[in-house]
Design a protein around this motif. Structure first.
Motif, PDB file in Angstrom:
ATOM      1  N   ALA A 203       0.782  -1.693  -0.250  1.00 31.55           N
ATOM      2  CA  ALA A 203      -0.088  -0.029   0.038  1.00 31.55           C
ATOM      3  C   ALA A 203       0.603   1.638   0.163  1.00 31.55           C
ATOM      4  N   GLY A 204       0.494   2.478  -0.338  1.00 31.90           N
ATOM      5  CA  GLY A 204       1.021   3.978   0.171  1.00 31.90           C
ATOM      6  C   GLY A 204       0.856   4.175  -2.221  1.00 31.90           C
ATOM      7  N   THR A 205       2.069   4.717  -2.574  1.00 31.29           N
ATOM      8  CA  THR A 205       1.787   5.331  -3.718  1.00 31.29           C
ATOM      9  C   THR A 205       2.134   4.575  -4.975  1.00 31.29           C
ATOM     10  N   VAL A 206       1.726   4.322  -5.492  1.00 32.88           N
ATOM     11  CA  VAL A 206       1.889   3.809  -6.670  1.00 32.88           C
ATOM     12  C   VAL A 206       2.061   4.263  -7.496  1.00 32.88           C
ATOM     13  N   ARG A 207       3.196   4.001  -9.047  1.00 31.04           N
ATOM     14  CA  ARG A 207       3.104   4.685 -10.471  1.00 31.04           C
ATOM     15  C   ARG A 207       3.026   3.293 -10.951  1.00 31.04           C
ATOM     16  N   PHE A 208       2.074   3.703 -11.749  1.00 33.11           N
ATOM     17  CA  PHE A 208       1.469   2.143 -12.899  1.00 33.11           C
ATOM     18  C   PHE A 208       2.840   2.690 -15.130  1.00 33.11           C
TER      19      PHE A 208
ATOM     20  N   GLU B 287      -9.786   0.802 -10.616  1.00 36.81           N
ATOM     21  CA  GLU B 287     -11.100   0.281  -9.812  1.00 36.81           C
ATOM     22  C   GLU B 287     -10.930   0.283  -9.046  1.00 36.81           C
ATOM     23  N   GLY B 288     -11.493   0.718  -7.482  1.00 31.51           N
ATOM     24  CA  GLY B 288     -11.584   0.343  -6.113  1.00 31.51           C
ATOM     25  C   GLY B 288     -11.840   1.336  -5.308  1.00 31.51           C
TER      26      GLY B 288
ATOM     27  N   LEU C   7      -1.573   6.807  -8.027  1.00 29.99           N
ATOM     28  CA  LEU C   7      -2.340   6.650  -7.304  1.00 29.99           C
ATOM     29  C   LEU C   7      -1.331   6.359  -6.122  1.00 29.99           C
ATOM     30  N   THR C   8      -2.134   6.536  -5.117  1.00 32.28           N
ATOM     31  CA  THR C   8      -2.140   6.609  -3.738  1.00 32.28           C
ATOM     32  C   THR C   8      -3.146   5.212  -3.298  1.00 32.28           C
ATOM     33  N   LEU C   9      -2.878   4.314  -3.474  1.00 25.69           N
ATOM     34  CA  LEU C   9      -3.655   2.375  -2.932  1.00 25.69           C
ATOM     35  C   LEU C   9      -3.636   3.343  -1.333  1.00 25.69           C
ATOM     36  N   LYS C  10      -5.046   2.096  -1.403  1.00 29.27           N
ATOM     37  CA  LYS C  10      -4.977   1.208   0.441  1.00 29.27           C
ATOM     38  C   LYS C  10      -5.147   0.238   0.172  1.00 29.27           C
ATOM     39  N   PRO C  11      -5.480  -0.757   0.731  1.00 29.44           N
ATOM     40  CA  PRO C  11      -4.923  -2.246   0.823  1.00 29.44           C
ATOM     41  C   PRO C  11      -6.218  -2.452   0.701  1.00 29.44           C
ATOM     42  N   GLY C  12      -6.802  -3.381  -0.316  1.00 27.88           N
ATOM     43  CA  GLY C  12      -7.540  -4.364  -0.881  1.00 27.88           C
ATOM     44  C   GLY C  12      -7.026  -4.505  -1.984  1.00 27.88           C
ATOM     45  N   THR C  13      -7.697  -5.232  -2.744  1.00 24.86           N
ATOM     46  CA  THR C  13      -7.957  -6.534  -4.418  1.00 24.86           C
ATOM     47  C   THR C  13      -8.771  -4.482  -5.245  1.00 24.86           C
ATOM     48  N   TYR C  14      -7.575  -4.575  -6.514  1.00 28.13           N
ATOM     49  CA  TYR C  14      -7.925  -3.394  -7.781  1.00 28.13           C
ATOM     50  C   TYR C  14      -7.801  -4.010  -8.889  1.00 28.13           C
TER      51      TYR C  14
ATOM     52  N   ARG D 258      -3.612  -6.547  -6.154  1.00 25.67           N
ATOM     53  CA  ARG D 258      -3.634  -6.906  -4.874  1.00 25.67           C
ATOM     54  C   ARG D 258      -2.902  -5.781  -4.110  1.00 25.67           C
ATOM     55  N   VAL D 259      -2.999  -5.255  -3.472  1.00 25.95           N
ATOM     56  CA  VAL D 259      -2.954  -3.895  -2.547  1.00 25.95           C
ATOM     57  C   VAL D 259      -2.760  -4.733  -0.946  1.00 25.95           C
ATOM     58  N   VAL D 260      -1.805  -4.655  -0.553  1.00 28.07           N
ATOM     59  CA  VAL D 260      -1.394  -4.972   0.755  1.00 28.07           C
ATOM     60  C   VAL D 260      -0.917  -4.173   1.692  1.00 28.07           C
TER      61      VAL D 260
END
Ligand SMILES: [Cu+2]
Length: 356
Positions: free
Chosen positions: A48-53, A68-69, A89-96, A117-119
């Motif tokens: 989790a955190g800042t993710v650059r695609f 999305e999610g 994007l800054t992503l919280k844990p969960g499946t996107y 999956r963001v853990v």
């Protein structure tokens, strides 16, 4: 879903200055490769955190990338073939859900969909496990379609929107030549003649290799011949000019300007589209057990009266046109019919959910 990720590696991100200063670590990077018809990620799980695609369109038509999610819904602009883009994007844990949003989800339905999956970095550090869950989750969807209204037979003729189709045909590479001959004399013409008959079928969308269809069509052609088609099984292999188009697909926006399948059909929305094999009889004599059948229940493309093709983008019209196209099996002789194919429409058809 492809797990074969060979060509991509994570770039080494230089950490400037203090290596472990909290809060200023460079964003984790996920490389994304878009092509027809898949979305490949360099990894299926990330902290989790800042993710650059870092997204590259390795396909031959334009695509885009959406995440999305968990309250996030962000997409790139359209990415041309060979071009790249990024999305941070800054992503919280969960499946996107990550997918291509082009074509009102038609690319997604053709397979351009994956999951990330963001853990929680502290709780699950090092975890890269990814459950092999299928996006459709095994739910069976089905539809029953009944042909109705005026029945017309479509004869070979010129495609009425050649200028609209031309730039899209450029994207078809090897298949272009075959398609271009259909511009002048193909099955999507204004050359129609009244016919009569019935067509009813049920289709089940159970996933790529388990789709199923059951149906019967009976109709009379211009020359007075009586034809009967018994739909046997879906066909799940590639079909010329219809890459990756096997089985049963419910709710697809394609053709025309979408870049999905031949543009020598106006842009349409379909309630159901399928390719199948059938047993074909002419005047009660068997013609073939391997007829290649394409069926679509789609937004109306023809106008009342002369049933000429009325629109290049017909995707907002009422879904009530049922098209039945039949071609000889591979290596089999052409049918004794104009153009060697059978193409019959039921112009005011209906669908329902079958009792299961
Ligand atoms: Cu796409």
């Amino acid at each position: 879903m492809s797990k074969h990720w060979i060509h991509w590696s994570l770039p080494i991100l230089a950490v400037l200055g203090t290596a472990s200063r909290p809060g200023v670590e460079p964003p984790a990077q996920v490389s994304v490769r878009l092509s027809e018809w898949k979305v490949e990620l360099s990894q299926q799980a990330i902290a989790a955190g800042t993710v650059r695609f870092a997204i590259t369109n390795a396909g031959s038509i334009p695509h885009a990338f959406e995440v999305e999610g968990h309250g996030i819904e962000k997409e790139t602009r359209t990415i041309q073939p060979g071009a790249s883009d990024t999305l941070t994007l800054t992503l919280k844990p969960g499946t996107y859900e990550v997918y291509c949003p082009v074509g009102e989800d038609s690319h997604k339905k053709l397979g351009m969909e994956s999951h990330l999956r963001v853990v929680d970095a502290n709780a699950e550090r090092g975890s890269t496990g990814y459950g092999a869950t299928s996006p459709s989750g095994g739910r069976v969807k089905s539809i029953r379609v009944m042909g109705g209204g005026p029945v017309i037979q479509i004869l070979p003729g010129p495609f009425p929107f050649p200028d609209s189709a031309a730039p899209i045909l450029q994207q078809f590479g090897d298949e272009r030549e075959g398609l271009e001959s259909q511009v002048k004399n193909g099955p999507y013409s204004n050359n129609v003649t009244p016919s009569s008959g019935s067509f009813t079928f049920t289709a089940w969308d159970k996933g790529a290799t388990r789709d199923s269809v059951d149906g019967l069509a009976e109709f009379t052609t211009q020359d007075g011949a009586r034809w009967r088609l018994v739909l046997d099984r879906v066909q799940t292999k590639d079909v010329a000019h219809h890459p990756r188009f096997g089985g049963v697909i419910l709710g697809l926006y394609y053709h025309g300007n979408t870049g999905v399948h031949t543009p020598l059909v106006p842009t349409i929305n379909s309630a159901v589209a399928l390719w199948a094999f059938g047993h074909l009889y002419k005047n009660d004599a068997l013609v073939t057990d391997n007829a290649m059948v394409h069926v679509m229940l789609l937004s109306r493309t023809r106008r009342d009266g002369d049933f000429a093709l009325a629109c290049w983008d017909c995707s907002r019209n009422k879904i009530e046109e049922l098209q039945l196209q039949i071609l000889p099996g591979q290596g089999e002789p052409k049918f004794d019919s104009p153009g060697g194919f059978l193409f019959v429409n039921w112009e005011k058809s209906s669908s329902s959910k079958p009792a299961s």
